[in-house]
Structure formats: structure tokens, C-alpha cells
Design an enzyme around this catalytic site. Structure first.
Site, PDB file in Angstrom:
ATOM      1  N   HIS A  76       0.571  -1.357  -0.199  1.00 53.37           N
ATOM      2  CA  HIS A  76       0.105  -0.123   0.134  1.00 53.37           C
ATOM      3  C   HIS A  76       1.038   1.773  -0.006  1.00 53.37           C
ATOM      4  O   HIS A  76       0.918   1.491   0.711  1.00 53.37           O
ATOM      5  CB  HIS A  76      -0.744  -0.416   1.360  1.00 53.37           C
ATOM      6  CG  HIS A  76      -1.706   1.057   1.365  1.00 53.37           C
ATOM      7  ND1 HIS A  76      -2.944   0.880   1.248  1.00 53.37           N
ATOM      8  CD2 HIS A  76      -1.418   2.249   0.581  1.00 53.37           C
ATOM      9  CE1 HIS A  76      -3.638   2.014   1.871  1.00 53.37           C
ATOM     10  NE2 HIS A  76      -2.757   2.539   1.192  1.00 53.37           N
ATOM     11  N   GLU A 123      -2.815  -1.639  -3.131  1.00 53.73           N
ATOM     12  CA  GLU A 123      -3.844  -1.010  -2.275  1.00 53.73           C
ATOM     13  C   GLU A 123      -3.057   0.507  -2.189  1.00 53.73           C
ATOM     14  O   GLU A 123      -2.089   0.549  -2.568  1.00 53.73           O
ATOM     15  CB  GLU A 123      -3.695  -0.989  -0.965  1.00 53.73           C
ATOM     16  CG  GLU A 123      -4.430  -2.456  -1.251  1.00 53.73           C
ATOM     17  CD  GLU A 123      -4.775  -3.241   0.977  1.00 53.73           C
ATOM     18  OE1 GLU A 123      -4.426  -1.546   1.700  1.00 53.73           O
ATOM     19  OE2 GLU A 123      -5.209  -4.044   0.891  1.00 53.73           O
ATOM     20  N   HIS A 160      -7.969  -5.815   7.727  1.00 55.49           N
ATOM     21  CA  HIS A 160      -7.850  -4.684   8.574  1.00 55.49           C
ATOM     22  C   HIS A 160      -7.608  -5.588  10.571  1.00 55.49           C
ATOM     23  O   HIS A 160      -8.958  -5.844  10.402  1.00 55.49           O
ATOM     24  CB  HIS A 160      -8.569  -3.449   9.066  1.00 55.49           C
ATOM     25  CG  HIS A 160      -7.862  -1.818   8.802  1.00 55.49           C
ATOM     26  ND1 HIS A 160      -6.580  -1.571   8.546  1.00 55.49           N
ATOM     27  CD2 HIS A 160      -8.115  -1.961  10.739  1.00 55.49           C
ATOM     28  CE1 HIS A 160      -6.933  -0.419   9.312  1.00 55.49           C
ATOM     29  NE2 HIS A 160      -7.014  -0.532  10.692  1.00 55.49           N
TER      30      HIS A 160
END
Length: 242
Positions: free
Chosen positions: A44, A71, A192
Site C-alpha cells: 500500500h 492497494e 484490517h
């Protein structure tokens, strides 16, 4: 159906960057993670490049032998240019604010319908599978299908936060959301704050969970258990029991 484990290596890059050198070697660690059994590598990159840098992306793409997932927030043109130039297996769109410490919510797929439709179309023209961060809310899941996403990635922060208080209540919105996604024919990922405590229960209760992306907790656990052993422990959490 087995759920795939994709390991987010942001924290490995963060440790590397703390000393301004190539130690630990992000590329070697990513290769090792795959060799230890992980079925994907996730990154990410953020605008400030505080962990994964933009220069890391082509190097990781070149060595990835499993699934490569990038991401990020597609509102940043630099991010979109990076993804389109490197064509990962999957791109996960996340609605982060530019200065966000970490991802903290899913897309409002209704308000951002036009933007997401255009963005997803551009990615799919390059053959990139598209997943979008999504809260387990019916209208947003339906919106994800409408804008052309191949998958949703459930934002599981609230589940993890409430797991030890009442795990049945914590997971119920995701069970409901998974039912809707399965009826619509849109794939389900999740990520997450999933960890060794809460991962198996989530996987057992979400039908057709295709993939989880885990980074922070896995790296923390590896301080105690070692990286190879930790990857195996997470894979075991995802193994379907007879």
C-alpha cells in the site's frame, strides 16, 4: 474453498526505511514469505512513501510468483499511473485521506459512483482485477457491483475491535454483507486488524471468503514466533476443518 493469505509487507519496508538502508531487504523478505507458503504479496504505497516506496513496486512485481496486490487511493494520479504501468494481479481501491495513518473505512459507492466506474474501467482495460474497500452495508455492496468491481474487501476494523466483547455480534454485519455479495456474484476479500485470535472465526463464518490481506499483526507476531512459523500459523487459521 480455501481462503488465500496475502501478506502486506508495508511494515517490512517501514523497518528498512528507519535506518536509511536496504536492511531488511524487502525483496528477499517478500520472496521468503512466498516460499513459506503465503499466496500473495500486498503493498500500500502512500503519497509520503513512509514505508513502501514507488520505486519498490516494479522490483516487487518482477519477483512475485503468487498474487501481487497493490492497494491505494486512486484519487492520486501518481498512484493510478503507478498501477497502470505495473499491472498487478489485483488493485484494491481504498478511500484514504492523504495523511491517514492507516485505512479506516470503506467507500461510499453511491456518492462516488461515477468516479469509481471510470477508475475501475481503466484498471480492467489493463487486465487488472479490481477490489474496493467496503463496509458491510447493503447499499454500498450493491454499489460496488454497479460500478464494476470484481471484489469487495471488507474493512474488518470494527470486527476486530469488538471481537473480544461479543464475537457473534461483531461478525453479524459481515455475515449479512457476505450473503448480499454472494447473491450479487461479487467476490469477497477482507482485511484490517485480522490476527491469530480472530481470523479463524471470521473465515469460518464468511462463506466464499476468497482472500485476506494481513500485515501489521503478522509482522508483530513474527517477532515472537519467527516469520516462517508465523506465516504457517496464519495459513493454519485459514485451513478448512473437516
Amino acid at each position: 474453498m480455501k481462503t488465500r493469505l496475502s501478506v502486506n509487507v508495508n511494515k517490512i519496508a517501514l523497518i528498512r526505511n528507519a535506518r536509511g538502508s536496504n536492511y531488511p531487504d524487502l525483496i528477499k523478505v517478500s520472496k521468503d514469505i512466498e516460499a513459506y507458503g503465503a499466496e500473495g504479496i500486498t503493498v500500500h504505497p502512500r503519497p509520503d512513501e513512509r514505508h513502501i516506496t514507488y520505486a519498490d513496486i516494479p522490483a516487487l512485481k518482477a519477483i512475485a510468483t503468487t498474487e501481487f496486490n497493490i492497494e491505494g487511493n486512486p484519487r492520486t494520479q501518481k498512484f493510478m499511473d503507478l498501477v497502470l504501468a505495473n499491472a498487478p494481479d489485483q488493485c484494491t481501491l481504498v478511500p484514504d485521506a492523504q495523511n491517514a495513518l492507516t485505512s479506516d473505512s470503506g467507500w461510499d459507492t453511491i456518492t462516488h459512483e461515477a468516479f469509481l466506474t471510470e477508475t475501475i474501467g481503466a484498471l480492467k482495460e489493463k487486465g487488472i482485477r479490481v477490489s474496493i474497500f467496503c463496509d458491510p452495508i447493503e447499499k454500498f455492496i450493491e454499489g460496488a457491483k454497479k460500478v464494476g468491481a470484481d471484489r469487495i474487501e471488507f474493512y474488518t476494523g470494527p470486527y476486530a475491535e469488538n471481537y473480544h466483547k461479543d464475537r457473534a455480534a461483531a461478525i453479524q454485519p459481515y455475515v449479512n454483507g457476505a450473503k448480499i455479495a454472494n447473491e450479487l456474484g461479487i467476490g469477497i476479500n477482507a482485511g484490517h486488524d485480522l490476527n491469530l485470535d480472530n481470523l479463524r472465526y471470521f473465515q469460518e463464518n464468511i462463506p466464499n471468503l476468497l482472500e485476506v490481506s494481513i500485515g501489521h499483526a503478522l509482522v508483530v507476531d513474527s517477532l515472537y514466533y519467527g516469520l516462517q512459523n508465523t506465516v504457517q500459523m496464519y495459513l493454519e487459521c485459514l485451513t478448512v476443518k473437516d
